[in-house]
Design a protein around this motif. Structure first.
Motif, PDB file in Angstrom:
ATOM      1  N   ASP A 112       0.811  -1.231   0.000  1.00 49.75           N
ATOM      2  CA  ASP A 112       0.000   0.000   0.000  1.00 49.75           C
ATOM      3  C   ASP A 112       0.839   1.275   0.000  1.00 49.75           C
ATOM      4  O   ASP A 112       0.350   2.338   0.391  1.00 49.75           O
ATOM      5  N   SER A 113       2.096   1.174  -0.361  1.00 50.08           N
ATOM      6  CA  SER A 113       2.908   2.398  -0.394  1.00 50.08           C
ATOM      7  C   SER A 113       2.674   3.113  -1.720  1.00 50.08           C
ATOM      8  O   SER A 113       2.153   2.536  -2.678  1.00 50.08           O
ATOM      9  N   SER A 114       3.061   4.406  -1.746  1.00 50.38           N
ATOM     10  CA  SER A 114       2.856   5.137  -2.999  1.00 50.38           C
ATOM     11  C   SER A 114       4.010   6.079  -3.298  1.00 50.38           C
ATOM     12  O   SER A 114       4.639   6.633  -2.398  1.00 50.38           O
ATOM     13  N   GLY A 115       4.293   6.239  -4.565  1.00 53.40           N
ATOM     14  CA  GLY A 115       5.372   7.113  -5.006  1.00 53.40           C
ATOM     15  C   GLY A 115       4.850   8.102  -6.033  1.00 53.40           C
ATOM     16  O   GLY A 115       3.963   7.774  -6.826  1.00 53.40           O
ATOM     17  N   GLU A 116       5.394   9.327  -5.979  1.00 53.70           N
ATOM     18  CA  GLU A 116       4.972  10.339  -6.935  1.00 53.70           C
ATOM     19  C   GLU A 116       6.207  11.043  -7.501  1.00 53.70           C
ATOM     20  O   GLU A 116       7.197  11.218  -6.794  1.00 53.70           O
ATOM     21  N   PHE A 117       6.085  11.464  -8.738  1.00 50.74           N
ATOM     22  CA  PHE A 117       7.170  12.217  -9.366  1.00 50.74           C
ATOM     23  C   PHE A 117       6.543  13.323 -10.199  1.00 50.74           C
ATOM     24  O   PHE A 117       5.775  13.059 -11.117  1.00 50.74           O
ATOM     25  N   TYR A 118       6.829  14.556  -9.814  1.00 50.67           N
ATOM     26  CA  TYR A 118       6.333  15.708 -10.557  1.00 50.67           C
ATOM     27  C   TYR A 118       7.540  16.489 -11.043  1.00 50.67           C
ATOM     28  O   TYR A 118       8.383  16.880 -10.230  1.00 50.67           O
ATOM     29  N   SER A 119       7.624  16.728 -12.315  1.00 51.83           N
ATOM     30  CA  SER A 119       8.846  17.345 -12.823  1.00 51.83           C
ATOM     31  C   SER A 119       8.571  18.420 -13.865  1.00 51.83           C
ATOM     32  O   SER A 119       7.703  18.262 -14.722  1.00 51.83           O
ATOM     33  N   ILE A 120       9.310  19.504 -13.737  1.00 58.25           N
ATOM     34  CA  ILE A 120       9.358  20.511 -14.790  1.00 58.25           C
ATOM     35  C   ILE A 120      10.826  20.623 -15.184  1.00 58.25           C
ATOM     36  O   ILE A 120      11.652  20.934 -14.338  1.00 58.25           O
TER      37      ILE A 120
ATOM     38  N   SER B 229       5.313  14.616 -15.895  1.00 57.86           N
ATOM     39  CA  SER B 229       6.545  15.252 -16.347  1.00 57.86           C
ATOM     40  C   SER B 229       6.239  16.284 -17.419  1.00 57.86           C
ATOM     41  O   SER B 229       5.510  16.015 -18.364  1.00 57.86           O
ATOM     42  N   LYS B 230       6.803  17.472 -17.235  1.00 56.72           N
ATOM     43  CA  LYS B 230       6.610  18.548 -18.202  1.00 56.72           C
ATOM     44  C   LYS B 230       7.987  18.993 -18.688  1.00 56.72           C
ATOM     45  O   LYS B 230       8.776  19.526 -17.899  1.00 56.72           O
ATOM     46  N   GLY B 231       8.267  18.757 -19.914  1.00 56.63           N
ATOM     47  CA  GLY B 231       9.560  19.167 -20.469  1.00 56.63           C
ATOM     48  C   GLY B 231       9.361  20.369 -21.382  1.00 56.63           C
ATOM     49  O   GLY B 231       8.451  20.381 -22.202  1.00 56.63           O
ATOM     50  N   ILE B 232      10.190  21.380 -21.204  1.00 57.33           N
ATOM     51  CA  ILE B 232      10.107  22.565 -22.050  1.00 57.33           C
ATOM     52  C   ILE B 232      11.453  22.745 -22.738  1.00 57.33           C
ATOM     53  O   ILE B 232      12.476  22.862 -22.071  1.00 57.33           O
ATOM     54  N   SER B 233      11.465  22.739 -24.039  1.00 56.97           N
ATOM     55  CA  SER B 233      12.723  22.926 -24.764  1.00 56.97           C
ATOM     56  C   SER B 233      12.654  24.212 -25.566  1.00 56.97           C
ATOM     57  O   SER B 233      11.668  24.466 -26.245  1.00 56.97           O
ATOM     58  N   ALA B 234      13.739  24.986 -25.482  1.00 58.30           N
ATOM     59  CA  ALA B 234      13.844  26.211 -26.278  1.00 58.30           C
ATOM     60  C   ALA B 234      15.252  26.287 -26.847  1.00 58.30           C
ATOM     61  O   ALA B 234      16.094  25.439 -26.540  1.00 58.30           O
ATOM     62  N   GLY B 235      15.509  27.318 -27.641  1.00 62.27           N
ATOM     63  CA  GLY B 235      16.842  27.506 -28.195  1.00 62.27           C
ATOM     64  C   GLY B 235      17.294  26.310 -29.005  1.00 62.27           C
ATOM     65  O   GLY B 235      16.543  25.770 -29.807  1.00 62.27           O
ATOM     66  N   LYS B 236      18.543  25.867 -28.768  1.00 63.44           N
ATOM     67  CA  LYS B 236      19.067  24.710 -29.489  1.00 63.44           C
ATOM     68  C   LYS B 236      19.235  23.540 -28.526  1.00 63.44           C
ATOM     69  O   LYS B 236      20.138  22.720 -28.669  1.00 63.44           O
ATOM     70  N   SER B 237      18.366  23.469 -27.548  1.00 67.11           N
ATOM     71  CA  SER B 237      18.542  22.494 -26.479  1.00 67.11           C
ATOM     72  C   SER B 237      17.850  21.175 -26.791  1.00 67.11           C
ATOM     73  O   SER B 237      17.050  21.078 -27.720  1.00 67.11           O
ATOM     74  N   ASN B 238      18.166  20.177 -25.975  1.00 59.02           N
ATOM     75  CA  ASN B 238      17.543  18.868 -26.082  1.00 59.02           C
ATOM     76  C   ASN B 238      17.032  18.420 -24.728  1.00 59.02           C
ATOM     77  O   ASN B 238      17.746  18.503 -23.742  1.00 59.02           O
TER      78      ASN B 238
END
Lengths: 510, 253
Positions: free
Chosen positions: A353-361, A389-398
């Motif tokens: 009954d354990s729980s894990g969460e991952f929230y990411s920007i 998970s929320k990924g934001i890419s700008a410029g010349k990034s990956n």
């Protein structure tokens, strides 16, 4: 599984964005200053002598030294992993200092002994160590300070290069039985707890960077919340890399005993330098029966300049063990800094009954590269996990999301919900999603949703036509994108994170 | 209020050849009047709306646009908006994660800030929103959902007019607002638009069909063809077009 590389844009409207996807400019990184203070460095290079030097500096017991030496022997035989979607020149592990401390650091007994240059550094970063203690009171003043109850209080462990220079509110916390101190002190003062738990979540042999950390870790934070105690304030560690040519290898261990609760925050910054500096940390969380740990990170290491020169290489192993029944561990991260981020805060759902969460920007701009995500390992019955998970890419990034949901044979009725959203700003960046699922249970319930959207010039024009300035428009649209994760952060950090997002994305559009 | 003189504009694509779309367009819309622009596909109707609102990708090569005596083309899109220019988009954009009311409030305050006015208070804003939603028969719950995400074509158009009522612009461009609307929705939207008529406000109604003009009655009708106004007249011109088609009307001397 990759999108965004050469997106064709209709009507040619996107050119403004493409042309103007200017990378980060150095003047936008306000934490990039250097503190001028005399430092004591370990000689350059990594050898058994380096390990012994660090251990001796920390006045460690023999068992700790042996633990480190074993890790070092092991590390020498290991190969640096190459599976992540990141590119960087080969790291010369002999060309760095593995220990750096302000001269005389060992002698700081109270906050009054900490040199004013260091206190000023933290004040400049918005963390007034001394004022905080004085204003809110440590010794006695607190009992009468009704006003203090209204101000959210945060206890801080300040780590400057390789040493913890101050830990606030310790006495106050001790009243509830909470242990909050640097891990170096804990090795000396609570050897039994350390021997029992250190390396029990992230084994010494776990991976190349964790093993390196095990050999040379310098400082970090130790937290123990006793049975049934709800930690009376937010705990936090603020990591600052200052010295040139050094790496930072901190180690954090948090134990929440049965029924305990703690919320912990971590912040990181470093000066702007032309060189790449290595940061290889290990964080271990242990939650026993009915315990809950919330771990939030706002990571703003120097990301390097627009051409990708300099910046921190952030190779971090973070793992939480829901060891007890009904325990909960939640990771929330806002990653805006570092030239390279390699980081997968994970949960081992061992207790029933354990729980894990991952929230990411995760935000990448300029030439930044991020390969980040999580692992949810379902071992116990009725274990639940949630990944947003929320990924934001700008410029010349990956920007890569890499995640694993693994349901083992005994994890009856395990449940997972995963949502990965990527937002692309401009046409020169990349977003990648790599979700892995391993399932050995027919009764498992696993859901996965993923979207990739492009913040288009059309949307920006639409917002501007309604009266919003360009930067305001980007901020509004990006905030909309990350809203459900921001809401998970402690309030004062949510505000900071929001500002950080705006700064990180400045200049990402025309 | 709006004076276009000999306007030449071309579309500047990222790749591919540039094309001249507007070729010497002249038009004058006095304060308080509603003018309709009709024309066949490809005549430059949408380009006109984008040039007026300042979208990237279009280049004005000749001519001028004066808005209340000021050179409109020199201003950034958001500055034009703060000065009262509003475009109801033919294809409204989806804004994920940003509820309708959040978006409109941010826009309203951004405009007020530019004009040196104080921000709208929460109660005032809610009151305005309630009135506008009632007028357009919009379910209040819809305003809490992300803007245009998952809405039907008709709902999106209704939300465009909702934004218009909220922002109270002084010069409105309606680009094919009737497309995607059934007859009942068309009436509701037209009532909303008509509520903003008068008080020195002007409108440019761009449409293919005369149908919308039965509900939003124009003072003048202009026929746009190949980037120029080829014919102007009263409301009867729209009826004539509907009856005889563009070729006949434009071919007539």
């Amino acid at each position: 599984m990759s999108e965004g590389k050469n997106i064709l844009v209709k009507d040619g409207i996107d050119r403004g964005t493409v042309d103007a996807a200017r990378a980060l400019e150095s003047d936008k990184y306000s934490e990039g200053f250097v503190t001028d203070i005399e430092m004591e460095l370990a000689p350059k290079g990594l050898s058994e002598e380096t390990v012994r030097y660090i251990s001796a500096k920390k006045e460690e017991p023999e068992w700790m030294l042996q633990w480190r030496l074993e890790a070092f022997q092991r590390w020498k035989e290991m190969i640096e992993p190459t599976w992540a979607m990141i590119n960087y020149p080969k790291i010369d592990y002999q060309d760095a200092h593995y220990y750096a401390e302000p001269k005389g650091a060992a002698k700081y007994k109270t906050i009054d002994d900490v040199p004013k240059e260091i206190l000023e550094t933290y004040a400049k970063l918005g963390i007034p160590l001394k004022e905080q203690e004085v204003l809110l009171g440590v010794e006695g003043a607190m009992e009468t300070a009704a006003a203090a109850r209204e101000t959210p209080r945060v206890a801080v462990d300040a780590v400057f290069d390789s040493v913890s220079v101050a830990t606030t509110f310790r006495a106050e916390l001790a009243k509830s039985g909470v242990i909050f101190m640097s891990i170096s002190e804990a090795v000396r003062e609570y050897p039994d707890l350390l021997r029992q738990y250190l390396g029990s979540v992230v084994p010494v042999t776990d991976n190349f960077f964790a093993t390196l950390n095990s050999a040379v870790f310098s400082d970090g934070t130790f937290v123990y919340i006793p049975k049934g105690v709800r930690c009376p304030m937010e705990l936090s560690t603020y990591f600052r890399m200052n010295a040139k040519g050094t790496g930072q290898f901190e180690r954090t261990l948090i134990i929440a005993d049965e029924g305990a609760y703690v919320s912990y925050l971590e912040g990181c910054t470093a000066p702007m330098r032309d060189e790449n500096q290595l940061h290889a940390a290990v964080v271990e969380l242990v939650a026993l029966d009915d315990a809950e740990i919330k771990y939030s990170t706002v990571q703003n290491w120097w990301p390097g300049d627009a051409e990708g020169k300099g910046g921190i290489y952030n190779f971090v192993t973070k793992r939480g063990d829901c060891r007890g029944a009904r325990s909960r561990i939640s990771w929330t991260q806002v990653e805006t800094g570092s030239a390279i981020t390699w980081k997968y805060p994970s949960c081992i759902l061992r207790g029933d009954d354990s729980s894990g969460e991952f929230y990411s920007i995760a935000v990448t701009n300029g030439r930044q590269q991020a390969d980040t995500g999580t692992k949810m390992i379902h071992l116990g019955k009725n274990t639940r996990s949630r990944i947003i998970s929320k990924g934001i890419s700008a410029g010349k990034s990956n920007n890569t999301y890499r995640g694993l949901v693994s349901v083992h044979g005994k994890a009856a009725k395990a449940r997972n919900f995963t949502q990965c959203d990527s937002l692309l700003i401009g046409g020169d960046c990349g977003a990648h999603t790599m979700p892995y699922v391993e399932n050995r249970r027919a009764d498992a319930q696993l859901e996965h949703e993923a979207t990739t959207t492009k913040l288009s010039d059309d949307q920006l024009f639409y917002a501007r036509q309604r009266g919003l300035g360009e930067e305001e428009a980007v901020a509004l649209l990006v905030n909309g994108f990350v809203r459900d994760v921001l809401q998970k952060l402690p309030m004062e950090f949510a505000v900071e994170a929001q500002k950080l997002l705006e700064v990180s994305l400045e200049g990402s559009v025309g | 209020m709006l004076e276009l003189y000999n306007l030449h504009a071309r579309v500047v694509p990222e790749d591919g050849p540039q094309r001249e779309i507007l070729k010497g367009l002249s038009l004058s819309v006095p304060a308080g009047e509603v003018h309709a622009i009709m024309g066949p596909n490809g005549s430059g109707k949408s380009t006109l709306s984008y040039v007026l609102t300042g979208r990237d990708g279009y280049q004005v090569t000749e001519g001028s646009v004066l808005y209340e005596g000021e050179d409109l083309l020199a201003l950034a899109p958001e500055v034009r908006a703060a000065k009262g220019l509003f475009l109801s988009f033919q294809y409204p954009l989806e804004i994920a994660g940003v509820p309708v009311m959040t978006f409109v409030r941010a826009a309203m305050n951004a405009q007020r800030k530019q004009r040196g006015e104080p921000e709208v208070s929460a109660p005032d804003f809610l009151k305005l929103s309630r009135i506008a939603a009632q007028q357009l028969r919009i379910d209040p719950d819809m305003l809490k959902r992300p803007l245009n995400v998952g809405f039907s074509g008709g709902e999106k158009k209704r939300l465009e007019i909702y934004q218009m009522l909220m922002l109270q612009p002084r010069f409105m461009i309606l680009d094919e607002t009737d497309s995607g609307l059934d007859i009942d929705a068309l009436k509701v939207v037209a009532d909303g638009v008509n509520a903003l008529r008068g008080e020195g406000r002007s409108m440019l109604v761009i449409t293919h069909y005369q149908r919308l003009l039965d509900y939003i009655k124009p003072d003048r009708v202009h026929i746009l063809s190949a980037g120029r106004i080829v014919k102007s007249g009263g409301p009867e011109l729209a009826h004539e077009l509907e009856k005889s088609g563009y070729d006949t009307v434009m071919g007539a001397p």
